[in-house]
Write a protein that holds these residues in place. Structure first.
Motif, mmCIF file in Angstrom:
data_model
loop_
_atom_site.group_PDB
_atom_site.id
_atom_site.type_symbol
_atom_site.label_atom_id
_atom_site.label_comp_id
_atom_site.label_asym_id
_atom_site.label_seq_id
_atom_site.Cartn_x
_atom_site.Cartn_y
_atom_site.Cartn_z
ATOM 1 N N GLY A 48 73.094 -5.861 26.956
ATOM 2 C CA GLY A 48 71.767 -5.757 26.806
ATOM 3 C C GLY A 48 70.898 -6.614 27.486
ATOM 4 O O GLY A 48 69.816 -6.420 27.355
ATOM 5 N N TRP A 98 63.252 -13.887 24.183
ATOM 6 C CA TRP A 98 63.966 -13.035 23.146
ATOM 7 C C TRP A 98 65.436 -13.334 22.990
ATOM 8 O O TRP A 98 65.680 -13.218 21.666
ATOM 9 N N GLY A 135 67.527 -4.849 23.297
ATOM 10 C CA GLY A 135 68.156 -4.479 24.297
ATOM 11 C C GLY A 135 67.588 -3.152 24.727
ATOM 12 O O GLY A 135 67.484 -2.497 26.020
ATOM 13 N N LEU A 136 66.890 -2.330 23.783
ATOM 14 C CA LEU A 136 66.477 -0.991 23.919
ATOM 15 C C LEU A 136 65.048 -0.681 24.313
ATOM 16 O O LEU A 136 64.701 -0.299 25.098
ATOM 17 N N PHE A 137 64.186 -1.819 23.621
ATOM 18 C CA PHE A 137 62.686 -1.719 23.882
ATOM 19 C C PHE A 137 62.138 -2.839 24.639
ATOM 20 O O PHE A 137 61.054 -2.610 24.830
ATOM 21 N N ILE A 138 62.842 -4.050 24.660
ATOM 22 C CA ILE A 138 62.023 -5.000 25.385
ATOM 23 C C ILE A 138 62.904 -5.147 26.863
ATOM 24 O O ILE A 138 62.205 -5.119 27.750
ATOM 25 N N TYR A 139 64.017 -5.403 26.862
ATOM 26 C CA TYR A 139 64.738 -5.652 28.074
ATOM 27 C C TYR A 139 65.000 -4.270 28.832
ATOM 28 O O TYR A 139 65.147 -4.039 30.060
ATOM 29 N N ARG A 140 65.319 -3.213 28.047
ATOM 30 C CA ARG A 140 65.685 -1.776 28.217
ATOM 31 C C ARG A 140 66.593 -1.602 28.986
ATOM 32 O O ARG A 140 66.875 -0.913 30.323
ATOM 33 N N GLU A 141 67.572 -2.482 28.870
ATOM 34 C CA GLU A 141 68.896 -2.537 29.637
ATOM 35 C C GLU A 141 70.125 -2.091 28.870
ATOM 36 O O GLU A 141 71.200 -1.754 29.274
ATOM 37 N N LEU A 142 70.116 -1.583 27.501
ATOM 38 C CA LEU A 142 70.771 -1.008 26.549
ATOM 39 C C LEU A 142 70.918 0.521 26.757
ATOM 40 O O LEU A 142 69.880 1.261 26.472
ATOM 41 N N THR A 143 71.906 1.227 27.049
ATOM 42 C CA THR A 143 72.043 2.679 27.069
ATOM 43 C C THR A 143 73.231 3.088 26.267
ATOM 44 O O THR A 143 73.510 2.172 25.313
#
Length: 430
Positions: free
Chosen positions: A72, A219, A253-261
């Motif tokens: 993430g 974070w 991972g989903l909402f801050i870095y947005r790299e988690l799929t």
């Protein structure tokens, strides 16, 4: 005694010919049950009771949290912070690898997971800067082992459950030895890199890039603060902290870095399932541990060792050598479960704190991560770097010395290890 020799022979033969460890221990345990005419239902009962303790959930949850943080984007942020902190001096990428592994260890709780997360980024970077590939792999493998001594640690959780020792005390006790070993690893890396002129552009440290990287990775830094701060602040138990870590990793991972799929989440769940599969070792090894009491093995071991010496330092060194040898071919999880019941009564009779012995046990397991043929971290680093495990095994030898020095520090200065848990919780009575 003849029964014990037969059981030991069967276990050794099965292990040597490559039978999975849980099966080898299970067969040896079943043979012991047959020889002393105890119903085989003991294995089923132990299997049920071994997996019912609530803290067992902590292990797969921390594994999942660590994996989510890796994929993430948190691992990359930690590496960026470490890179800007160390600068571009001689051997800087090697030093960054050690420092980043120390930071990520406070997230993953696992040595191989830490090696994979950091090494997959820094090993290729070191290769591009002209580092010897075996040396680069050895740095990642040895620094990744910090994931077991710097809290939270999966091995500490298992030791705490088996020995009925406070897990928060174990976590606190891991800080000082973890930092000491990190310093030794940094020194070793710098000396070898300087001797071979590896890396380093000569660029000096600058506050501006470091603060920028730190702000970007705030974070990621916040994860161990929330996890460990919550445990020691009394907000939640270690198991609840592991659950919080999973939700924190998902949120960042989903909402801050947005790299988690979705694909990465599914892969993380698969990875966690594979890692948690090691818990199958609990059933046969705990049953075997119960049988050791029937055969009075702890008393026999105590008599044998104290006949040679009752000096606590020498006893710990003897046990440490035994653990390191065993760790070359036995999983750390099984090693802790099998032998804690054997050696803990002995060292307690000599006045050793169970918390200290727990950190001692985990550190010897770390050396096992770095010794073939099993060598979990060696296999991970070799796979990432594309070389053989034999090449990494030779390059990692100086770093094993760093862990041995850390182990000697713990043995000769136990007060330094116990200072933090005793300050927070008071001295334990055992």
């Amino acid at each position: 005694m003849s029964d014990l020799l037969l059981i030991a022979l069967v276990f050794t033969v099965l292990t040597v010919i490559g039978v999975p460890l849980f099966a080898a221990v299970g067969v040896a345990t079943a043979l012991a049950l047959f020889l002393i005419d105890i119903p085989y239902t003991l294995l089923a009962q132990t299997g049920y009771t071994s997996l019912t303790p609530f803290p067992i959930l902590t292990i797969p949850l921390f594994v999942l949290a660590g994996r989510l943080m890796e994929v993430g984007g948190m691992a990359n942020r930690l590496i960026s912070i470490a890179t800007n902190l160390v600068g571009a001096y001689r051997g800087s990428l090697g030093l960054v690898t050690v420092f980043a592994c120390m930071l990520f260890a406070a997230l993953s709780g696992s040595g191989p997971a830490t090696t994979a997360a950091i090494g997959s980024v820094t090993i290729p970077a070191m290769k591009r800067e002209g580092y010897s590939v075996p040396f680069a792999a050895a740095i990642a493998a040895s620094a990744g082992a910090l994931g077991s001594v710097i809290p939270p640690s999966n091995l500490m959780i298992i030791y705490g459950l088996v020995s009925e020792t406070s897990i928060p005390r174990l976590f606190l006790a891991g800080f000082v030895p973890g930092i000491v070993v990190t310093v030794f690893l940094l020194i070793t890396t710098y000396i070898i890199a300087r001797r071979n002129n590896y890396g380093g552009s000569g660029e000096r440290f600058s506050w501006r890039p470091f603060l920028t990287a730190f702000w970007s990775g705030k974070w990621a830094i916040g994860a161990p603060v929330i996890i460990l701060g919550g445990i020691y602040g009394g907000a939640f138990t270690p198991t609840e902290a592991a659950a919080v870590a999973v939700f924190y990793a998902l949120f960042v991972g989903l909402f801050i870095y947005r790299e988690l799929t979705l694909k990465k989440i599914i892969e993380s769940l698969r990875f966690t399932a594979l890692m948690a599969g090691l818990l199958v070792l609990l059933t046969p090894t705990l049953a075997f541990g119960q049988l050791s009491a029937f055969y009075d093995i702890p008393a026999a071991v105590e008599t044998a060792i104290t006949a040679m010496t009752d000096n606590v330092v020498l006893v710990l060194i003897i046990i440490g050598i035994f653990y390191i040898i065993i760790g070359t071919f036995m999983e750390s999880l099984a090693q802790i479960i099998l032998f804690t019941a054997v050696f803990l009564p002995l060292v307690q009779s000599l006045g050793v704190d169970p918390v200290l012995f727990g950190i001692f046990t985990v550190m010897t397991c770390e050396i096992g991560f770095l010794t073939p043929p099993l060598g979990g971290n060696l296999n991970v680093a070799a796979r990432i770097s594309g070389i053989t495990i034999e090449q990494v095994s030779v390059a990692v030898l100086p770093f094993i010395l760093a862990y041995v020095l850390g182990l000697l520090f713990l043995i000769f200065w136990p007060e330094a290890t116990l200072w933090l848990p005793n300050m927070v919780y008071g001295e334990a009575v055992f």
